[in-house]
Structure formats: structure tokens, C-alpha cells
Design a protein around this motif. Structure first.
Motif: not given
Length: 88
Positions: A77-82
Motif C-alpha cells: 500500500g501507499a499513503e499520502a497526507r496533507a
């Protein structure tokens, strides 16, 4: 064709861009909130996409937007955050 993890990272970043496109005043109205759905990666494999809108402790009134793209079968999996604020 990108490697599996690269593909998931690209998807997570694209989904994050879409999740952050809503005006901040509207994001505040739905926070806290999250959802998930099954979709397809560009390679055709099935993935689960999850979005989360969470209150940020600092700066107060900000919203953390998180997107996770998971391939359960491959256990990757991969995660992105802002962080969104009224100034954004």
C-alpha cells in the motif's frame, strides 16, 4: 509500467489532490469523516482506496486529509497526507 509500489504511490497522490480540491469551508463541514471504496489501479489490479478527513491539533481549525491505497492481495500500500488550513 511503473513498479507496483510506485503505481500505488501515484494513485495515492492523485486521490489526495482530488480530496483536497474541495473548498476549505466545505471540508470543515464534513470533518471528521472517511470512506473507502474498491477501485482499479492503472495496471488493472483491484485496490482499496480510503480517504480520511481528521481535525488537526495544530494549527487549530486545520484538517488533515489522508488517502491510503491498498492492494490487499499483495499486502502492499501507499499513503499520502496533507494539512489544510483556512489560508489554503
Amino acid at each position: 509500467m511503473p513498479a507496483s509500489d510506485d503505481e500505488l504511490t501515484v494513485m495515492a497522490n492523485e486521490e489526495l489532490d482530488a480530496a483536497c480540491a474541495m473548498p476549505f469551508v466545505e471540508v470543515r463541514k464534513i470533518t471528521p469523516w472517511g470512506d473507502s471504496y474498491e477501485g482499479f489501479a492503472p495496471s488493472g489490479r483491484t485496490v482499496e482506496v480510503e480517504r480520511r478527513y481528521l481535525w488537526a491539533v495544530e494549527p487549530e481549525g486545520g484538517v488533515i486529509v489522508e488517502v491510503e491505497v491498498r492492494d490487499r492481495a499483495a499486502r502492499t500500500g501507499a499513503e499520502a497526507r496533507a494539512l489544510l488550513t483556512a489560508a489554503d
